[in-house]
Design a protein around this motif. Structure first.
Motif, PDB file in Angstrom:
ATOM      1  N   GLY A  80      52.456  33.526  36.229  1.00 52.27           N
ATOM      2  CA  GLY A  80      53.568  33.231  37.133  1.00 52.27           C
ATOM      3  C   GLY A  80      53.611  34.135  38.345  1.00 52.27           C
ATOM      4  O   GLY A  80      54.510  33.989  39.180  1.00 52.27           O
ATOM      5  N   PHE A  81      52.671  35.047  38.470  1.00 59.34           N
ATOM      6  CA  PHE A  81      52.609  35.961  39.615  1.00 59.34           C
ATOM      7  C   PHE A  81      51.236  35.791  40.273  1.00 59.34           C
ATOM      8  O   PHE A  81      50.269  36.468  39.898  1.00 59.34           O
ATOM      9  N   PRO A  82      51.115  34.880  41.257  1.00 65.12           N
ATOM     10  CA  PRO A  82      49.807  34.548  41.829  1.00 65.12           C
ATOM     11  C   PRO A  82      49.042  35.742  42.373  1.00 65.12           C
ATOM     12  O   PRO A  82      47.817  35.785  42.280  1.00 65.12           O
ATOM     13  N   ALA A  83      49.742  36.724  42.942  1.00 60.88           N
ATOM     14  CA  ALA A  83      49.038  37.871  43.500  1.00 60.88           C
ATOM     15  C   ALA A  83      48.386  38.717  42.420  1.00 60.88           C
ATOM     16  O   ALA A  83      47.416  39.435  42.684  1.00 60.88           O
ATOM     17  N   ASP A  84      48.917  38.647  41.187  1.00 58.74           N
ATOM     18  CA  ASP A  84      48.379  39.464  40.095  1.00 58.74           C
ATOM     19  C   ASP A  84      47.411  38.699  39.213  1.00 58.74           C
ATOM     20  O   ASP A  84      46.670  39.312  38.429  1.00 58.74           O
ATOM     21  N   ASP A  85      47.387  37.403  39.300  1.00 65.90           N
ATOM     22  CA  ASP A  85      46.587  36.590  38.380  1.00 65.90           C
ATOM     23  C   ASP A  85      45.177  36.342  38.913  1.00 65.90           C
ATOM     24  O   ASP A  85      44.943  36.314  40.121  1.00 65.90           O
ATOM     25  N   GLY A  86      44.255  36.123  37.998  1.00 62.92           N
ATOM     26  CA  GLY A  86      42.917  35.664  38.337  1.00 62.92           C
ATOM     27  C   GLY A  86      41.936  36.729  38.758  1.00 62.92           C
ATOM     28  O   GLY A  86      40.845  36.405  39.232  1.00 62.92           O
ATOM     29  N   TRP A  87      42.269  37.996  38.559  1.00 59.71           N
ATOM     30  CA  TRP A  87      41.343  39.057  38.973  1.00 59.71           C
ATOM     31  C   TRP A  87      40.251  39.225  37.918  1.00 59.71           C
ATOM     32  O   TRP A  87      40.509  39.378  36.741  1.00 59.71           O
ATOM     33  N   ASN A  88      39.002  39.187  38.372  1.00 54.60           N
ATOM     34  CA  ASN A  88      37.838  39.313  37.502  1.00 54.60           C
ATOM     35  C   ASN A  88      36.879  40.340  38.077  1.00 54.60           C
ATOM     36  O   ASN A  88      36.633  40.365  39.286  1.00 54.60           O
ATOM     37  N   MET A  89      36.348  41.207  37.204  1.00 51.40           N
ATOM     38  CA  MET A  89      35.297  42.121  37.631  1.00 51.40           C
ATOM     39  C   MET A  89      33.973  41.569  37.120  1.00 51.40           C
ATOM     40  O   MET A  89      33.751  41.453  35.912  1.00 51.40           O
ATOM     41  N   VAL A  90      33.129  41.194  38.061  1.00 54.88           N
ATOM     42  CA  VAL A  90      31.840  40.613  37.752  1.00 54.88           C
ATOM     43  C   VAL A  90      30.755  41.477  38.370  1.00 54.88           C
ATOM     44  O   VAL A  90      31.043  42.531  38.950  1.00 54.88           O
ATOM     45  N   GLY A  91      29.505  41.072  38.261  1.00 57.32           N
ATOM     46  CA  GLY A  91      28.422  41.883  38.807  1.00 57.32           C
ATOM     47  C   GLY A  91      27.292  41.041  39.329  1.00 57.32           C
ATOM     48  O   GLY A  91      27.141  39.867  38.975  1.00 57.32           O
ATOM     49  N   ASN A  92      26.477  41.624  40.199  1.00 57.06           N
ATOM     50  CA  ASN A  92      25.271  40.970  40.688  1.00 57.06           C
ATOM     51  C   ASN A  92      24.252  40.960  39.559  1.00 57.06           C
ATOM     52  O   ASN A  92      23.748  42.013  39.159  1.00 57.06           O
ATOM     53  N   PRO A  93      23.895  39.782  39.029  1.00 56.39           N
ATOM     54  CA  PRO A  93      23.037  39.743  37.841  1.00 56.39           C
ATOM     55  C   PRO A  93      21.546  39.879  38.129  1.00 56.39           C
ATOM     56  O   PRO A  93      20.748  39.965  37.197  1.00 56.39           O
TER      57      PRO A  93
END
Length: 542
Positions: free
Chosen positions: A61-74
């Motif tokens: 319910g808080f768009p600014a806080d949602d969906g953050w993912n830490m990914v990497g260059n594979p």
């Protein structure tokens, strides 16, 4: 997924598997407390082919806080985040990388980076991105690799406008840029949200447009942007700006301090030392970017002409006053409550000052120089002024300060070449004209008489015919010679038309009436019994 300090899972043992494309936040250094560069050995087969990064989205319910993912260059290679071969669906275009040297998050989007952010992501580099829905997908491909060596936190070389803040513990920066493809709202392709440092002593700076931004792009306009600067340490801080020239079409750049009520002209004072407080939570400053301005210059068309024009345009929603002055500060024109555009016309070359005043930018002066064009000289030459009809006449153009040329060869033929050549079809005298020009309002001209005859060389030879005398009196032309080998006398006008002709026989003196002839140059031709011709010019002025 979640805000930066939530959602991490600690390793349970050394055998935990790191998934392909999964980001990991670890402490690493050359020693347990050192951060000097060091080598890391990676073994095993390299990742190849198309790879989907592991992305999730949880709606809290808080768009600014949602969906953050830490990914990497594979890949065992740098990748170009701007590559069109990376599929990005349901994600914002901005990426974020922790910069351990600055203890700040580097951000990058749409060609601009803060705190060292770049489109080139090094092999194995972890980075943050934000998904916007549960269908989010990012697919890396072999063709998204780049030959550019990607050092961790590789800075971009573009130079947008930056606002920086620094204290004794470190610094932070934000970017504001004009791009007419952007909007005033959040643009996934052009804007990057602000992720503050985890070090409470460091300052943070962000533009505030609903959310806080590290990179904020707008269409070119007059705009007031709240600037939030937070710090964990009360004391003196340095606020500075860089690359003001990237906003040069703006009429002014003012930083308003809402706490002190002081306005700072950043074009004159790009660095400020101000007391900031650790209790501040709201945006203390407003960055006023004046309306885009433009000065359209119509240069003087020709030397000493009075046809220069200046058009001053400021796309503001509020009016401005304008004063036009010359180099001596003499007022040429004034106008108040101007909307958008004002014009000054019929100007000579020289220096002009445009002084404008409005409620936002105050008083500003722009200087414009109208240059006086160099004078045009039209001139040309030929190797001689009389040619045999079989010869090609080559014209050598010696004009100065011209760019276009218009030739008239006097026989109905023309040319626009700089150095043309021409062959005449008939004998006669031809007045060749050259017009050399800089533009349609600036030109010079020159003319030269060219004579075309049969079997002759140059006018110099005509004038040395032995024992030949030609002279005129009003309405009369006299011709006298001693050579007995002449059989015919012929006189032609400039167009080659025969105006007089008669057999000579043994008569070596002739008087010809010219009362009906036009005042002009004529060619007197003596034809020998063997067919040779001898020609001399004569001017008839009755």
């Amino acid at each position: 997924a979640g805000i930066q300090d939530n959602g991490f899972y600690a390793a349970t043992n050394i055998s935990n598997v790191i998934g392909v494309g999964q980001g990991v936040w670890i402490w690493s250094g050359d020693t347990i407390i050192g951060t000097q560069p060091f080598n890391m050995n990676i073994t095993g087969p390299p990742n190849v082919g198309n790879i989907n990064l592991p992305i999730t989205y949880t709606n809290s319910g808080f768009p600014a806080d949602d969906g953050w993912n830490m990914v990497g260059n594979p890949y065992p290679s740098s990748i170009n985040w701007d590559s069109p071969n990376i599929t990005k669906t349901g994600v914002n275009n901005a990426i974020y990388i922790w910069n351990p040297d600055l203890e700040q998050f580097a951000s990058y989007v749409g060609g601009f980076g803060t705190n060292g952010g770049s489109n080139v992501i090094a092999s194995s580099q972890a980075f943050w991105l934000q998904a916007t829905n549960t269908a989010a997908v990012v697919t890396m491909r072999e063709s998204s690799k780049t030959s550019v060596t990607g050092a961790f936190i590789r800075a971009v070389t573009t130079t947008p406008f930056k606002i920086k803040v620094q204290n004794g513990f470190g610094q932070d920066e934000a970017i504001i840029n004009f791009d007419n493809n952007a909007t005033n709202g959040f643009d996934a392709a052009y804007d990057a949200l602000k992720i503050p440092s985890q070090n409470p002593n460091l300052p943070t700076v962000a533009s505030v447009m609903v959310d806080d931004y590290s990179i904020n792009q707008f269409p070119s306009q007059e705009i007031n942007i709240p600037i939030r600067i937070l710090t964990g340490v009360t004391g003196m801080h340095t606020i500075s700006v860089e690359n003001i020239e990237s906003l040069t079409n703006s009429s002014c750049l003012i930083l308003e301090d809402l706490y002190t009520g002081i306005n700072y002209n950043l074009s004159l004072t790009p660095s400020l030392n101000l007391q900031l407080y650790d209790t501040t939570t709201l945006a203390r400053f407003i960055l006023h970017i004046g309306a885009p301005k433009d000065i359209e210059i119509t240069e003087i068309s020709c030397i000493n002409n009075q046809d220069g024009k200046l058009v001053f345009t400021k796309n503001s929603t509020s009016p401005f006053d304008i004063i036009w002055k010359d180099a001596n500060a003499t007022v040429l024109a004034t106008k108040t409550n101007v909307f958008i555009t004002d014009t000054l016309s019929n100007l000579l070359s020289g220096t002009y000052y445009i002084e404008t005043t409005d409620n936002l930018c105050g008083n500003a002066i722009d200087t414009v120089i109208l240059a006086n064009p160099l004078p045009i000289t039209a001139t040309f030459s030929t190797i001689k002024d009389t040619f045999d009809i079989t010869e090609t006449v080559v014209f050598t153009n010696a004009s100065l300060n011209a760019v276009d040329y218009s030739w008239d060869f006097g026989d109905g033929n023309t040319s626009s070449q700089a150095n043309p050549s021409h062959t005449y079809a008939q004998i006669g005298d031809y007045l060749v004209s050259l017009i050399s020009s800089q533009n349609s309002n600036c030109q010079a001209s020159n003319q030269q008489l060219i004579t075309i005859t049969d079997n002759v060389t140059s006018v110099g030879e005509y004038n040395t015919i032995k024992d030949l005398k030609i002279w005129t009196q009003p309405n009369l032309l006299y011709i006298q010679f001693k050579d007995a080998n002449y059989k015919e006398l012929e006189i032609r006008d400039l167009l080659g038309k025969i105006v007089f002709s008669k057999p000579i026989s043994n008569n070596n003196q002739h008087t010809i009436k010219t009362s009906k002839w036009s005042n002009s140059i004529y060619l007197v031709t003596l034809i020998k019994t063997n067919g040779e011709r001898e020609v001399q010019k004569v001017i008839i002025s009755n």
